[in-house]
Design a protein around this motif. Structure first.
Motif, PDB file in Angstrom:
ATOM      1  N   SER A 183       2.113 -13.965  20.699  1.00 57.08           N
ATOM      2  CA  SER A 183       1.863 -12.699  21.370  1.00 57.08           C
ATOM      3  C   SER A 183       3.070 -12.314  22.216  1.00 57.08           C
ATOM      4  CB  SER A 183       0.620 -12.801  22.264  1.00 57.08           C
ATOM      5  OG  SER A 183       0.431 -11.615  23.010  1.00 57.08           O
TER       6      SER A 183
ATOM      7  N   TYR B  12      -0.878  -7.754  12.615  1.00 56.13           N
ATOM      8  CA  TYR B  12      -0.482  -7.318  13.951  1.00 56.13           C
ATOM      9  C   TYR B  12      -1.647  -6.569  14.598  1.00 56.13           C
ATOM     10  CZ  TYR B  12       4.248  -8.366  12.364  1.00 56.13           C
ATOM     11  OH  TYR B  12       5.375  -9.003  11.881  1.00 56.13           O
ATOM     12  N   THR B  13      -1.858  -6.885  15.855  1.00 62.66           N
ATOM     13  CA  THR B  13      -2.908  -6.213  16.628  1.00 62.66           C
ATOM     14  C   THR B  13      -2.311  -5.767  17.965  1.00 62.66           C
ATOM     15  OG1 THR B  13      -4.601  -7.637  15.642  1.00 62.66           O
ATOM     16  CG2 THR B  13      -5.220  -6.408  17.618  1.00 62.66           C
ATOM     17  N   LYS B  14      -2.253  -4.465  18.131  1.00 66.35           N
ATOM     18  CA  LYS B  14      -1.731  -3.889  19.370  1.00 66.35           C
ATOM     19  C   LYS B  14      -2.902  -3.551  20.279  1.00 66.35           C
ATOM     20  CE  LYS B  14       1.384  -0.330  21.135  1.00 66.35           C
ATOM     21  NZ  LYS B  14       2.220   0.839  20.782  1.00 66.35           N
TER      22      LYS B  14
ATOM     23  N   LYS C 124       1.089 -11.381   7.210  1.00 65.72           N
ATOM     24  CA  LYS C 124       1.180 -11.151   8.654  1.00 65.72           C
ATOM     25  C   LYS C 124       0.195 -10.068   9.086  1.00 65.72           C
ATOM     26  CE  LYS C 124       6.088 -12.399   8.903  1.00 65.72           C
ATOM     27  NZ  LYS C 124       7.448 -11.940   9.266  1.00 65.72           N
TER      28      LYS C 124
ATOM     29  N   LYS D 216       0.784  -7.253  22.391  1.00 74.15           N
ATOM     30  CA  LYS D 216       0.706  -7.187  20.928  1.00 74.15           C
ATOM     31  C   LYS D 216       0.639  -8.598  20.375  1.00 74.15           C
ATOM     32  CE  LYS D 216       3.098  -5.091  16.959  1.00 74.15           C
ATOM     33  NZ  LYS D 216       4.296  -4.304  16.555  1.00 74.15           N
TER      34      LYS D 216
ATOM     35  N   ARG E  43       0.481 -11.261  17.150  1.00 73.74           N
ATOM     36  CA  ARG E  43       0.914 -11.401  15.760  1.00 73.74           C
ATOM     37  C   ARG E  43       0.296 -12.661  15.164  1.00 73.74           C
ATOM     38  NH1 ARG E  43       7.114 -12.575  14.302  1.00 73.74           N
ATOM     39  NH2 ARG E  43       6.490 -14.564  15.234  1.00 73.74           N
TER      40      ARG E  43
ATOM     41  N   ARG F 112       0.219 -14.992  11.725  1.00 73.51           N
ATOM     42  CA  ARG F 112       0.936 -15.267  10.483  1.00 73.51           C
ATOM     43  C   ARG F 112       0.143 -16.283   9.664  1.00 73.51           C
ATOM     44  NH1 ARG F 112       7.000 -17.128  11.172  1.00 73.51           N
ATOM     45  NH2 ARG F 112       7.057 -15.007  11.990  1.00 73.51           N
TER      46      ARG F 112
END
Length: 311
Positions: free
Chosen positions: A200, A284-286, A282, A267, A269, A271
């Motif tokens: 993160s 991604y979560t914002k 991958k 944010k 991440r 993987r």
């Protein structure tokens, strides 16, 4: 004595003359040719003895015999094979220790064709393997996209908030803010066939454009179909305000009356190693949350269920 002798001589001459006239003249004998063979020696003797020597047909009988024709044909075939060998084995029997240039060319061309065929087969197998592996990897990668991890900010606890007069690094006098808080996050991996490595960006608290606190989340690995709660400390120590938070200036002595809107951003991440390091995915979560800091709620968890957006 002389008369009888002459008569006998005359008689014998007349008899001889009469015998010669009654007997037809004999044809001159032709020379005979023999072809000896160890395997058919007796057969030749039998064929020769069965016909009279003086017969005029003896010579023709010998030339028309099947034995003579078979020998002549076999001899001619053997001679032809010596002149023009048709097979590699015949050539080697005729000339041992020598190899034909044409045979070498044929063998070399056969070996080269065989090598070329093997190379083509290996290439086809390699190409087929690459295509199948790529197709399988794409299928796995596409299937993994439907298992995006879930990130939920449960609550935030502001344990300390105070403002004190002080100086910045250059010696300019200003108000200095200190803040101590913790953020608890629920992380869930719904995937059925892969785990994820999670990192993160720093968790930051902002008052509009002014950053008042930040904290680092520890990276971790989350197994498939499992979840955990992650607690991260977000701190701000001696942050110069420069009049940025003017509302606080009149409430230094009564912190319980302070109400400050803050914003929490970070944010995450995730993987996923689906097929080792060959196939990776991958996620991604914002996250962005609105936090209302209240002096009267210090030390109490502030629920963030309806205050966060996830992209």
């Amino acid at each position: 004595m002389a008369a009888p002798a002459a008569a006998m001589h005359a008689k014998s001459d007349s008899e001889v003359t009469s015998f010669d006239q009654s007997t037809p003249p004999r044809s001159p004998r032709r020379p005979l040719y023999y072809v000896q063979s160890p395997s058919n020696h007796d057969v030749e003797k039998m064929s020769y003895g069965s016909s009279p020597i003086g017969s005029p047909h003896h010579h023709n009988y010998y030339h028309c015999s099947p034995i003579h024709h078979s020998r002549e044909s076999s001899t001619s075939r053997f001679s032809a094979s010596l002149k023009n060998p048709r097979t590699v084995s015949a050539w080697k029997k005729i000339q041992p220790g020598q190899e034909s240039d044409e045979d070498d060319d044929d063998q070399n061309s056969f070996v080269s064709r065989d090598k070329g065929r093997n190379v083509r087969l290996y290439f086809c197998f390699a190409l087929l393997f690459v295509v199948l592996f790529t197709l399988f990897s794409v299928i796995l990668w596409g299937a993994s996209k439907s298992y995006k991890p879930e990130v939920i900010v449960e609550h935030i606890v502001i344990r300390r908030f105070d403002i004190q007069a002080g100086n910045d690094r250059t010696g300019v006098p200003t108000d200095m803010l200190s803040l101590n808080s913790t953020v608890r996050i629920l992380y869930r991996n719904p995937a059925t066939f892969f785990g994820v490595h999670v990192t993160s960006t720093p968790l930051e608290l902002h008052y509009y454009q002014l950053k008042v606190a930040s904290g680092e989340m520890k990276k971790f690995h989350q197994r498939r179909q499992s979840h955990r709660k992650v607690v991260t400390v977000v701190l701000g120590h001696q942050i110069p305000l420069y009049g940025g938070i003017s509302v606080v200036g009149g409430a230094k002595d009564n912190i319980e009356n302070v109400v400050i809107p803050l914003k929490l951003t970070f944010k995450m991440r995730s993987r996923a190693y689906i097929l080792g390091k060959l196939v990776k995915s991958k996620f991604y979560t914002k996250v962005q949350c609105s936090v209302m800091l209240k002096g009267s709620k210090l030390g109490k968890p502030l629920k963030m269920t309806n205050s966060c957006t996830y992209k």
